[in-house]
Design a protein around this motif. Structure first.
Motif, PDB file in Angstrom:
ATOM      1  N   LEU A  58      -1.141  16.860  -3.491  1.00 27.78           N
ATOM      2  CA  LEU A  58      -0.974  15.658  -2.685  1.00 27.78           C
ATOM      3  C   LEU A  58       0.387  15.581  -2.027  1.00 27.78           C
ATOM      4  N   ARG A  59       0.430  14.850  -0.930  1.00 22.69           N
ATOM      5  CA  ARG A  59       1.681  14.512  -0.271  1.00 22.69           C
ATOM      6  C   ARG A  59       1.650  13.033   0.108  1.00 22.69           C
ATOM      7  N   GLN A  60       2.820  12.419   0.100  1.00 21.89           N
ATOM      8  CA  GLN A  60       2.944  11.010   0.462  1.00 21.89           C
ATOM      9  C   GLN A  60       3.042  10.860   1.983  1.00 21.89           C
ATOM     10  N   VAL A  61       2.287   9.916   2.546  1.00 21.63           N
ATOM     11  CA  VAL A  61       2.292   9.674   3.984  1.00 21.63           C
ATOM     12  C   VAL A  61       3.389   8.661   4.324  1.00 21.63           C
ATOM     13  N   PRO A  97       0.823  -1.216   0.000  1.00 27.88           N
ATOM     14  CA  PRO A  97       0.000   0.000   0.000  1.00 27.88           C
ATOM     15  C   PRO A  97       0.855   1.264   0.000  1.00 27.88           C
ATOM     16  N   ARG A  98       0.312   2.302  -0.574  1.00 26.01           N
ATOM     17  CA  ARG A  98       0.864   3.651  -0.477  1.00 26.01           C
ATOM     18  C   ARG A  98      -0.290   4.570  -0.098  1.00 26.01           C
ATOM     19  N   THR A  99      -0.056   5.472   0.838  1.00 23.59           N
ATOM     20  CA  THR A  99      -1.093   6.423   1.230  1.00 23.59           C
ATOM     21  C   THR A  99      -0.647   7.828   0.883  1.00 23.59           C
ATOM     22  N   VAL A 100      -1.538   8.561   0.214  1.00 26.46           N
ATOM     23  CA  VAL A 100      -1.321   9.976  -0.051  1.00 26.46           C
ATOM     24  C   VAL A 100      -2.407  10.748   0.682  1.00 26.46           C
ATOM     25  N   CYS A 101      -2.172  12.016   0.940  1.00 29.52           N
ATOM     26  CA  CYS A 101      -3.182  12.830   1.624  1.00 29.52           C
ATOM     27  C   CYS A 101      -3.310  14.165   0.921  1.00 29.52           C
TER      28      CYS A 101
END
Length: 517
Positions: free
Chosen positions: A386-389, A351-355
């Motif tokens: 967006l930014r990567q969490v 998984p990759r989460t962006v916010c």
């Protein structure tokens, strides 16, 4: 011209500015900067925004400002006080819901139980009560800020197959029909609603969303999402489609839907104030603003959307705190599940989460909504928002702009729980309104890839987003319950609530403990 105005009139004008404009005034004018720094009212407004709070009621501005400083300092530096509560017995999984300082859970199949969590800071004492519905409860949702309990009853057990579900809108405190609900109950008449569907309830202001999600994305079954305006007593939108994976209500009367099919993965945002036909297909003609997830979409197998629950405190009846979490700086978390089949047939999954700041997303929609008949944005167009969490922040507990994540201990023995806590609102303001670091800090250099497959770096190259850099602190909770095999944790207004159990049977007994700041 500003120099000709009195200080009192200047302060009154500045009070009407949003926080971003107020901060810009400090940067462009020395006269205004001096007034802002010397005004308790304007400094309190700035500190509220930096803490992710909305002003409540009680005491002078000076008193509330001091309370806010103590509250913020406690989360940053104070060691938590441990408060243990009497056990609860839950037949659900997850075992409970926590919202607005109230824990709710179901012990009997027709009963919802509540625990008002104690708070020494707010002078709130623990209080327990129950609401018996009289029928089998399929799921429920509660919003203490509106004294609202929404229960979905399964009618199958009553041999009423023609009405698979009934939704009731009740008072949390009395169990009676809610006085502000236009109708006390609602019976969805769609024949597509499978009683065996996995469903969950979400409440946001006037809207109640009921998600009927049946099976995994690979199962080509129709999913349904019904949004009901419980005060007006009418269906706002009925979304249906096989590609719909996940959805969440956003502030300001919008709903975001994640959809994935064999060729595309998208985030679709619908305005709940629009007028829709009886049913809107996520797979067909679009009534939403559509955001493409990546220009090279075949990697994405699923999308999960996550946002802090919003409360709707009445301004005339605010909560007992002199301030409470604000929705103005909430972040929408979008977790993308990437899959790749290796040479030996093994499927790699990561998984990759962006916010994205919700209000930045909504501003983008409003400014581009009428630019074309089918408004949309490619990944390249909206990725700058967006930014990567970071990896250690995946799937956190959320409350307002604060996030917490438990570091898993070895169950079955004594030991320590470690909680990482982040203040995401601070990140917003330290980075000019959008969380992130200096340009060039991308996820491709951050050690996220656990697979040795040479294909995974291509995923990093496709995302190529700045890495979210947020101040973090770690607190410890020493476990005294021998043989713990499961723990669930929730962020509350006063700290972190942990539910632990040594039994995951049909009637699991859970032991609550609170880390109070």
């Amino acid at each position: 011209m500003l120099d000709d105005l009195s200080v009192e009139l200047t302060i009154e004008i500045l009070e009407h500015l949003d926080i971003s404009s107020l901060l810009r005034c400090c940067q462009v004018c020395r006269h205004l900067c001096a007034i802002i720094k010397e005004s308790d009212t304007l400094q309190y407004k700035k500190e509220l925004a930096l803490a992710g709070m909305t002003d409540g009621d009680g005491g002078s501005v000076y008193t509330r400002r001091q309370q806010l400083k103590e509250y913020s300092l406690a989360w940053k530096e104070k060691e938590p006080t441990i408060v243990t509560l009497d056990p609860i017995t839950s037949c659900q999984f997850p075992p409970a819901q926590v919202r607005g300082g109230v824990l709710s859970y179901s012990h009997l199949s027709s009963q919802v139980n509540f625990v008002r969590l104690p708070s020494a800071r707010r002078g709130v004492e623990e209080h327990r009560w129950s609401v018996d519905i009289g029928f089998t409860i399929h799921d429920w949702g509660a919003d203490p800020s509106q004294d609202l309990l929404v229960v979905v009853l399964s009618r199958v057990h009553l041999q009423a197959a023609f009405v698979p579900f009934e939704v009731r809108f009740l008072s949390m405190t009395s169990g009676e029909p809610h006085p502000l609900a236009r109708v006390a109950s609602w019976k969805p008449d769609s024949s597509e609603l499978d009683p065996s569907s996995y469903l969950y309830v979400q409440i946001s202001g006037d809207y109640v969303a009921i998600h009927f999600m049946r099976g995994e994305r690979r199962v080509l079954a129709n999913k349904n999402l019904l949004v009901w305006n419980w005060r007006a007593g009418e269906v706002t939108i009925h979304l249906t489609g096989t590609s719909m994976v996940n959805a969440t209500i956003l502030p300001e009367n919008y709903i975001a839907v994640g959809s994935v099919d064999s060729t595309h993965s998208r985030l679709r945002v619908y305005s709940l104030q629009d007028h829709f036909p009886c049913a809107v297909s996520v797979d067909g003609p679009d009534y939403a603003f559509s955001f493409d997830m990546l220009d090279d979409p075949f990697f994405v197998s699923s999308i999960h959307l996550h946002i802090s629950p919003t409360l709707s405190w009445d301004r005339h009846h605010p909560p007992s705190l002199p301030f409470f979490p604000s929705a103005e700086n909430y972040l929408l978390y979008i977790t993308l599940q990437f899959e790749f089949k290796g040479e030996n047939g093994v499927i790699f999954s990561n998984p990759r989460t962006v916010c994205v700041p919700v209000f930045a997303l909504l501003r983008y929609i409003r400014s581009h909504r009428y630019s074309s008949q089918n408004p949309s944005a490619s990944w390249k167009q909206w990725a700058p928002l967006l930014r990567q969490v970071p990896q250690d922040m995946l799937y956190p507990s959320l409350l307002g702009t604060r996030a917490a994540k438990r570091i898993q201990p070895h169950y079955g023995t004594y030991g320590d729980y470690y909680f990482n806590i982040w203040d995401l609102n601070e990140a917003n303001f330290m980075n000019e309104g959008i969380p992130g670091t200096e340009q060039g800090a991308t996820m491709g250099c951050s050690g996220f890839i656990s697979s040795t497959s040479s294909t995974w770096p291509q995923v990093d190259h496709v995302l190529n987003l700045p890495l979210l850099s947020v101040p973090k602190r770690t607190v410890t909770f020493t476990e005294r319950l021998r043989g713990t095999i499961f723990a669930s944790d929730f962020l509350t207004e006063d700290g972190i609530l942990i539910l632990r159990t040594t039994d995951l049977g049909h009637r699991g007994v859970f032991h609550p403990a609170m880390l109070c700041f």
